[in-house]
Design a protein around this motif. Structure first.
Motif, PDB file in Angstrom:
ATOM      1  N   ALA A   1       2.996  -7.284  -2.578  1.00 20.40           N
ATOM      2  CA  ALA A   1       1.640  -6.734  -2.649  1.00 20.40           C
ATOM      3  C   ALA A   1       1.142  -6.920  -4.074  1.00 20.40           C
ATOM      4  O   ALA A   1       1.874  -7.373  -4.959  1.00 20.40           O
ATOM      5  N   GLY A   2      -0.143  -6.586  -4.273  1.00 24.70           N
ATOM      6  CA  GLY A   2      -0.711  -6.631  -5.612  1.00 24.70           C
ATOM      7  C   GLY A   2      -1.249  -7.982  -6.031  1.00 24.70           C
ATOM      8  O   GLY A   2      -1.440  -8.229  -7.220  1.00 24.70           O
ATOM      9  N   PHE A   3      -1.541  -8.860  -5.058  1.00 28.73           N
ATOM     10  CA  PHE A   3      -1.987 -10.205  -5.405  1.00 28.73           C
ATOM     11  C   PHE A   3      -3.437 -10.496  -5.038  1.00 28.73           C
ATOM     12  O   PHE A   3      -3.920 -11.604  -5.266  1.00 28.73           O
ATOM     13  N   THR A   4      -4.137  -9.530  -4.479  1.00 30.36           N
ATOM     14  CA  THR A   4      -5.535  -9.759  -4.119  1.00 30.36           C
ATOM     15  C   THR A   4      -6.465  -9.172  -5.166  1.00 30.36           C
ATOM     16  O   THR A   4      -6.087  -8.272  -5.930  1.00 30.36           O
ATOM     17  N   ALA A   5      -7.690  -9.646  -5.174  1.00 21.59           N
ATOM     18  CA  ALA A   5      -8.691  -9.107  -6.096  1.00 21.59           C
ATOM     19  C   ALA A   5      -8.923  -7.623  -5.833  1.00 21.59           C
ATOM     20  O   ALA A   5      -9.074  -6.829  -6.771  1.00 21.59           O
ATOM     21  N   GLU A   6      -8.944  -7.252  -4.571  1.00 22.29           N
ATOM     22  CA  GLU A   6      -9.175  -5.849  -4.216  1.00 22.29           C
ATOM     23  C   GLU A   6      -8.073  -4.951  -4.783  1.00 22.29           C
ATOM     24  O   GLU A   6      -8.343  -3.853  -5.286  1.00 22.29           O
ATOM     25  N   GLU A   7      -6.837  -5.427  -4.713  1.00 25.76           N
ATOM     26  CA  GLU A   7      -5.720  -4.628  -5.240  1.00 25.76           C
ATOM     27  C   GLU A   7      -5.791  -4.512  -6.760  1.00 25.76           C
ATOM     28  O   GLU A   7      -5.477  -3.457  -7.335  1.00 25.76           O
ATOM     29  N   GLN A   8      -6.191  -5.572  -7.429  1.00 25.53           N
ATOM     30  CA  GLN A   8      -6.321  -5.521  -8.884  1.00 25.53           C
ATOM     31  C   GLN A   8      -7.380  -4.503  -9.305  1.00 25.53           C
ATOM     32  O   GLN A   8      -7.161  -3.683 -10.209  1.00 25.53           O
TER      33      GLN A   8
END
Length: 597
Positions: free
Chosen positions: A73-80
């Motif tokens: 996890a942690g690889f999408t723009a939303e997660e950032q």
């Protein structure tokens, strides 16, 4: 490498630290441990890392926490962006929940480091935004997601293989997310990503199958092959996208600008000097070091030009096949010198393991130290990586690369990376530090500054002897220092003064006397690592700290006392180390535009 820390807590004990040898209290008093402000701070810190590891499983694995090894996890723009929001809430909550003035000195240092780290991460994610500008991010994420699972034997191989298969099943999403996120990267970064992709492909096509070959479970092997094929296909699509789609429209600027640069220095290193002041010191130190380089070269062979003397030394190197065993033997010689000369306390008999740099990380690294995370309980080995030449290179390229590992330079590099550099730092932190902040939130200028400082310090202490052999070592130490000074000047100039990549390459060639292939590697790194000035900057601050210790401690000063004191705190910014060493209650660091007293 990652950076980290330790300590005990009362002001009286800090006074004791300044008064007697290098003794540090082994445990803090019960009263300070029960301090409500301290307890509140530690609760916030624990909650921060729990949330970080849940959102970013790769961070958990790298720190030695294996709860999330089969997750990605942690690889999408939303997660950032969601993480940015969380960090902002923590930053607001910190002064509301923790009374800084009520903390003992060590905890106050933790408070300051934690607060500045939050600011630094918010700046990086919200303003600098490398995650949406650098196409190499997805490749590094993909490689790290599985390499972490084979690099250390923290669990049975079959269990780690199952985790790798689970993570691999998500990697096509990583490449898809990167394609959707990337916005106008610098052309050079896209070119670097295309180069790095070969190493990523090799990891999945060759390294992983070899690592998991002993696993006998036929069903698991079949699942691995299925996900391997999907990852390689997704990687090929990503490379095609980079080459055919992104590269032609990669017109972005790699420079982060003076405002963000100064903020990074303040938040990450506690340094608030303006850029012109930093550049002025760099120019002066560069000239002084070049003059010393020429003088030492003249002593070695006055009939030759200084660079010819240096290049001649570069020919005395191991073959690529001899690189690892030669490095291993070199470490033992250096370590024994530390013991015999009482340079620093080495808190463990365990040695670092020498190995070749992973293939997917070779484009930007000559040598590095990889240490286990503070949560690791089983696979606690540390690796000293050295980079062999690419087998596809010409003989000339290979010779240029191996000249970096000539028998004099290899000793200096090994001092920096292992003894008494990064590996000894790690040993102190691992065994002496009980603070998650100073274990997991480190300062580059302290970590890398210490490594660079030790290169000079060891020769001053007599390592390598005097005469011709000593001069040859000194010439290589100065050459490596020139490289770091060039990083210092190039990092500042690329990101705040309009220097181009080609100008950076020439600077490394002309001012640091580097070969073209190595100058290009250094300049490439500078475009995406703005503050790789931390090596020379940190060395400068540690040398200043040493002079202050001599003046304050007088006849009680010794090199071992100073070194043991400096590394006993982990990896805080040097201004924090100074505050803790001398027991002074100075203001919090990390405010750009304001000079610290």
């Amino acid at each position: 490498m990652s950076v980290s820390p330790s300590r005990a807590l009362a002001a009286a004990l800090l006074v004791l630290l300044s008064a007697c040898a290098t003794s540090r209290p082994a445990a803090q008093t019960e009263a300070s441990a029960q301090n409500p402000a301290r307890q509140a701070l530690r609760r916030l810190v624990e909650a921060h890392f729990e949330e970080q590891f849940r959102r970013f499983p790769l961070a958990a694995t790298s720190r030695g926490l294996h709860t999330y090894d089969d997750q990605l996890a942690g690889f999408t723009a939303e997660e950032q962006l969601a993480w940015v929001d969380f960090l902002k809430k923590e930053l607001t909550a910190l002064p509301q929940q923790v009374e800084r003035a009520a903390l003992a000195p060590l905890d106050r240092a933790d408070y300051d480091i934690f607060e500045s780290n939050l600011k630094a991460r918010i700046l990086e994610l919200e303003q600098v935004r490398g995650w949406e500008r650098n196409p190499n991010t997805a490749l590094g994420f993909a490689s790290g997601s599985v390499y972490q699972l084979i690099n250390r034997d923290f669990a049975p191989l079959e269990q780690r293989m199952r985790s790798a298969v689970a993570r691999m099943s998500r990697l096509p999403e990583v490449f898809a997310a990167s394609r959707a996120t990337l916005k106008n990267p610098p052309r050079l970064w896209t070119e670097i990503a295309l180069q790095q992709a070969a190493g990523t492909r090799s990891l999945f096509a060759e390294t992983l199958p070899q690592a998991f070959a002993p696993v006998k479970d036929a069903s698991l092997q079949e699942s691995f092959k299925k996900e391997q094929a999907r990852v390689l296909a997704a990687l090929e699509d990503y490379v095609r996208f980079l080459r055919e789609d992104l590269l032609p429209r990669s017109n972005g600027d790699f420079a982060i600008g003076e405002t963000f640069y100064r903020q990074k220095l303040a938040y990450e290193e506690g340094v608030t000097d303006d850029i012109d002041t930093l550049l002025a010191w760099g120019r002066s130190e560069l000239k002084h070091t070049q003059d010393e380089f020429r003088e030492v070269a003249r002593r070695i062979d006055p009939s030759k030009a200084p660079m010819d003397v240096y290049r001649e030394l570069g020919k005395e190197h191991p073959t690529p096949a001899e690189l690892v065993p030669t490095t291993r033997a070199t470490l033992e010689t250096i370590r024994q010198f530390l013991v015999d000369q009482h340079i620093i306390t080495i808190p463990s008999e365990v040695r670092a393991q020498v190995a070749e740099t992973p293939s997917f990380n070779r484009a930007l690294s000559f040598a590095s130290m990889s240490t286990p995370g503070p949560y690791e309980t089983r696979a606690t080995e540390a690796y000293y990586y050295v980079t062999p030449p690419d087998p596809t290179w010409s003989a000339e390229q290979t010779e240029q690369h191996m000249s970096f590992y000539n028998r004099y330079a290899l000793q200096i590099v090994s001092i920096h990376e292992a003894y008494p550099g990064h590996y000894v730092q790690f040993l102190w932190t691992n065994k002496k530090v009980d603070s998650k902040v100073r274990q997991l939130m480190g300062s580059g200028s302290f970590s890398e500054g210490w490594g660079l400082y030790t290169e000079q310090m060891m020769l001053e202490a007599g390592y390598g002897g005097t005469g011709l052999e000593g001069d040859k070592l000194k010439l290589n130490q100065l050459a490596l220092y020139l490289q770091r000074l060039a990083r210092y000047m190039v990092g500042l100039s690329l990101h705040t003064r309009g220097m181009t990549y080609e100008q950076a390459v020439r600077f490394f060639e002309e001012e640091a006397y580097m070969t073209r292939v190595n100058a290009e590697r250094e300049a490439r790194r500078g475009t995406s690592d703005p503050t790789y000035l931390v090596y020379a900057l940190g060395k400068k601050m540690i040398l200043e700290l040493r002079e202050e210790a001599k003046a304050r401690w007088g006849k009680d000063y010794s090199l071992q006392r100073f070194h043991d004191a400096v590394v006993s705190y982990g990896y805080p910014p040097v201004p924090v180390v100074r505050r803790l060493m001398f027991g002074e209650n100075e203001p919090a660091f990390g405010q750009p535009g304001r000079q610290e007293p």
